[in-house]
Design a protein around this motif. Structure first.
Motif, PDB file in Angstrom:
ATOM      1  N   ALA A 154       0.902  -1.245   0.008  1.00  0.00           N
ATOM      2  CA  ALA A 154       0.015  -0.030   0.084  1.00  0.00           C
ATOM      3  C   ALA A 154       0.883   1.289  -0.098  1.00  0.00           C
ATOM      4  N   SER A 155       2.087   1.283   0.651  1.00  0.00           N
ATOM      5  CA  SER A 155       2.777   2.402   0.925  1.00  0.00           C
ATOM      6  C   SER A 155       3.668   2.672  -0.546  1.00  0.00           C
ATOM      7  N   LEU A 156       3.925   1.598  -1.160  1.00  0.00           N
ATOM      8  CA  LEU A 156       4.616   1.495  -2.490  1.00  0.00           C
ATOM      9  C   LEU A 156       3.740   2.167  -3.362  1.00  0.00           C
ATOM     10  N   SER A 157       2.351   1.804  -3.305  1.00  0.00           N
ATOM     11  CA  SER A 157       1.311   2.500  -4.278  1.00  0.00           C
ATOM     12  C   SER A 157       1.236   3.772  -4.301  1.00  0.00           C
ATOM     13  N   PHE A 158       1.759   4.625  -3.190  1.00  0.00           N
ATOM     14  CA  PHE A 158       1.506   6.044  -3.403  1.00  0.00           C
ATOM     15  C   PHE A 158       2.220   6.752  -4.353  1.00  0.00           C
ATOM     16  N   GLN A 159       3.053   5.985  -4.804  1.00  0.00           N
ATOM     17  CA  GLN A 159       3.872   6.601  -6.124  1.00  0.00           C
ATOM     18  C   GLN A 159       3.206   7.020  -7.184  1.00  0.00           C
ATOM     19  N   TRP A 160       2.064   6.231  -7.476  1.00  0.00           N
ATOM     20  CA  TRP A 160       0.919   6.499  -8.478  1.00  0.00           C
ATOM     21  C   TRP A 160       0.480   7.697  -8.192  1.00  0.00           C
ATOM     22  N   GLY A 182      -1.681   0.714 -18.170  1.00  0.00           N
ATOM     23  CA  GLY A 182      -1.152   1.963 -18.177  1.00  0.00           C
ATOM     24  C   GLY A 182      -2.022   2.682 -17.101  1.00  0.00           C
ATOM     25  N   ILE A 183      -1.312   3.942 -16.429  1.00  0.00           N
ATOM     26  CA  ILE A 183      -1.935   4.597 -15.449  1.00  0.00           C
ATOM     27  C   ILE A 183      -2.219   5.937 -15.779  1.00  0.00           C
ATOM     28  N   LEU A 226      -5.887  -4.913 -12.188  1.00  0.00           N
ATOM     29  CA  LEU A 226      -5.715  -5.021 -13.828  1.00  0.00           C
ATOM     30  C   LEU A 226      -6.932  -4.287 -14.133  1.00  0.00           C
ATOM     31  N   ALA A 227      -8.124  -4.360 -13.638  1.00  0.00           N
ATOM     32  CA  ALA A 227      -9.258  -3.714 -14.381  1.00  0.00           C
ATOM     33  C   ALA A 227      -9.018  -2.285 -14.302  1.00  0.00           C
ATOM     34  N   PHE A 228      -8.579  -1.753 -13.154  1.00  0.00           N
ATOM     35  CA  PHE A 228      -8.391  -0.433 -13.248  1.00  0.00           C
ATOM     36  C   PHE A 228      -7.343   0.487 -14.028  1.00  0.00           C
ATOM     37  N   SER A 229      -6.263  -0.555 -14.441  1.00  0.00           N
ATOM     38  CA  SER A 229      -5.105  -0.054 -15.016  1.00  0.00           C
ATOM     39  C   SER A 229      -5.065  -0.432 -16.579  1.00  0.00           C
ATOM     40  N   ALA A 230      -5.968  -1.743 -16.925  1.00  0.00           N
ATOM     41  CA  ALA A 230      -5.925  -2.016 -17.981  1.00  0.00           C
ATOM     42  C   ALA A 230      -6.051  -0.858 -19.442  1.00  0.00           C
ATOM     43  N   THR A 231      -5.424  -1.127 -20.310  1.00  0.00           N
ATOM     44  CA  THR A 231      -5.753  -0.156 -21.509  1.00  0.00           C
ATOM     45  C   THR A 231      -6.145  -0.970 -22.670  1.00  0.00           C
ATOM     46  N   GLU A 232      -6.313  -2.279 -22.650  1.00  0.00           N
ATOM     47  CA  GLU A 232      -7.166  -3.182 -23.498  1.00  0.00           C
ATOM     48  C   GLU A 232      -8.208  -3.427 -22.939  1.00  0.00           C
ATOM     49  N   LYS A 260       0.921   6.895 -17.424  1.00  0.00           N
ATOM     50  CA  LYS A 260       2.263   6.858 -16.870  1.00  0.00           C
ATOM     51  C   LYS A 260       2.315   5.105 -16.833  1.00  0.00           C
ATOM     52  N   HIS A 261       3.623   4.755 -16.746  1.00  0.00           N
ATOM     53  CA  HIS A 261       3.910   3.467 -16.692  1.00  0.00           C
ATOM     54  C   HIS A 261       3.215   2.558 -18.012  1.00  0.00           C
TER      55      HIS A 261
END
Length: 455
Positions: free
Chosen positions: A35-41, A57-58, A108-114, A50-51
């Motif tokens: 969770a603390s790693l995900s703050f970079q997003w 992609g985000i 995956l659902a929130f970040s899918a670009t496909e 991004k990414h």
């Protein structure tokens, strides 16, 4: 992207191989680290994605929801501890493993670009949720609640699959960055109208729109605490996120398609708020309040202006944290009194004074009092709706009034009044519960200092 998804998947072996003594500590600490790693997003960016990889992609629509997803996993594990303490070790492991399994799918659902990957992840979240409700629910009605959830979601998402295939045959791709460059996708022809209707309906059921919401109170009432938090904070947001993602593809459509959805969403906010006023069941009350808040999100994302999108986004994040906190509080009451009926769990303030403070804070944020992000979100949405059509102010204003009244009703019945005679001794509140509530409310109070992170 992978540096979050891979640790998430590695949580599974951690859960299954941790020694019994350290099971809760290991999983909670590990998920808190993720969770603390995900703050970079969350850092605001001017780039569209991004990414970016071939599949994920985000951007600014998905980053707040992704961080919320990662943030809620340790909270769900924290909340479930006392509910599972008498279960055998194998069942504890299965429970945590189910919670961990659903997480990568939501990410995956929130970040899918496909869109194909999005559809697969969107559907895959259903199975672990179903397992949670039907295996760890409290009452025998949990099976019917599971069937409701399954059939509502499946019936609505099969047309979604068909319209995605229709899109693919028409444009030759389902990649979101490319679809944004293609000229108007769905025209005013009948196939275009029907496929955009199918695209919208699937997300309206998930969000849920009033009229398609009947699975939600059932599922919430029967689910264990982690299931309720998951449903309220993350799975409903899949609906709102899907609408925000899909509506830009249906923009050249006649707006007549949007009118019924907008009307139902605003009318639903009014109706569910008034249903809340006559609820006897605490969890059911919180579930119906979710429907009314998500009604505002649907209405805002149907207007498709940058103001309304920003308001919908802020409301989704703040509602995720607020309703999750309310469910946790309802659960702490349930664990002590073994009843969710409001009349049987009243007057707890003298017995649990610190819990009463959390109740007050959670209810004030639910009422959208300043200085909470809920207020900012509701004001933004109301202004956007008002500019779109002036009479909507009557509906949104009445809904706000009703929200305040049922929230105060909930606060007064649980905290004030005479103690029920059967409550002779009650277990004290403990540090774990206070930490859980603090981890819900602190992000809400901090986000108002820098709201552009989530708008």
């Amino acid at each position: 992207m992978l540096k979050i998804i891979l640790p998430m998947i590695m949580l599974l072996p951690t859960t299954l191989l941790s020694p019994p003594k350290f099971l809760w500590i290991n999983t909670t600490m590990y998920s808190t680290l993720i969770a603390s790693l995900s703050f970079q997003w969350l850092l605001p960016t001017y780039y569209p994605h991004k990414h970016l990889t071939n599949w994920t992609g985000i951007d600014h629509i998905s980053s707040p929801l992704l961080t919320l997803t990662c943030w809620l996993l340790p909270l769900m594990i924290l909340a479930s501890q006392s509910h599972l303490q008498h279960e055998p070790l194998a069942r504890k492991r299965t429970f945590i493993a189910t919670l961990v399994t659903i997480q990568p799918f939501i990410v995956l659902a929130f970040s899918a670009t496909e869109l194909t990957l999005f559809y697969i992840a969107f559907e895959a979240t259903l199975i672990p949720t179903l397992i949670l409700i039907t295996r760890w629910g409290n009452q025998p009605e949990r099976l019917s609640a599971g069937i409701y959830l399954l059939f509502y979601t499946l019936i609505s998402s099969l047309p979604l699959l068909v319209s995605l295939l229709h899109l693919h045959t028409w444009t030759g791709t389902l990649s979101l960055p490319i679809l944004q460059l293609v000229h108007p996708l769905l025209t005013n022809s009948w196939p275009g109208l029907l496929s955009s209707l199918a695209l919208l309906t699937a997300f309206m059921v998930k969000a849920p729109l009033y009229g398609l919401h009947l699975w939600l109170p059932k599922a919430h009432v029967e689910a264990p605490i982690a299931g309720s938090m998951l449903l309220a904070a993350l799975l409903l947001k899949l609906g709102g996120y899907g609408i925000m993602r899909i509506t830009f593809m249906t923009t050249p459509l006649s707006n007549h398609l949007h009118y019924p959805f907008l009307t139902l969403a605003l009318w639903g906010a009014l109706m569910t708020s008034s249903i809340c006023l006559r609820q006897t069941d605490l969890k059911s009350l919180i579930a119906y309040s979710s429907v009314s808040h998500m009604g505002l999100v649907i209405a805002a994302s149907m207007i498709q202006t940058s103001w309304s999108f920003s308001g919908a986004m802020i409301l989704m994040i703040s509602h995720g944290l607020t309703s999750s906190m309310l469910f946790c509080l309802a659960n702490t009451n349930y664990e002590r009194t073994h009843s969710r009926i409001l009349l049987l769990t009243r007057g707890l303030q003298p017995l649990l004074p610190l819990m009463a403070l959390w109740w007050l804070l959670a209810n004030l944020t639910n009422m959208a009092l300043p200085p909470t992000t809920n207020l900012m979100a509701e004001l933004t949405i109301m202004i956007a709706l008002f500019h779109w059509s002036t009479p909507t102010i009557i509906l949104t204003g009445t809904a706000t009034l009703l929200t305040a009244s049922y929230t105060l009703f909930m606060l007064l019945t649980t905290q004030r009044g005479t103690l029920p005679p059967y409550l002779t001794s009650i277990q004290n509140s403990n540090t774990r519960e206070h930490l859980l509530m603090a981890l819900h409310i602190i992000p809400l109070l901090l986000l108002i200092l820098k709201p552009e992170l989530i708008s």
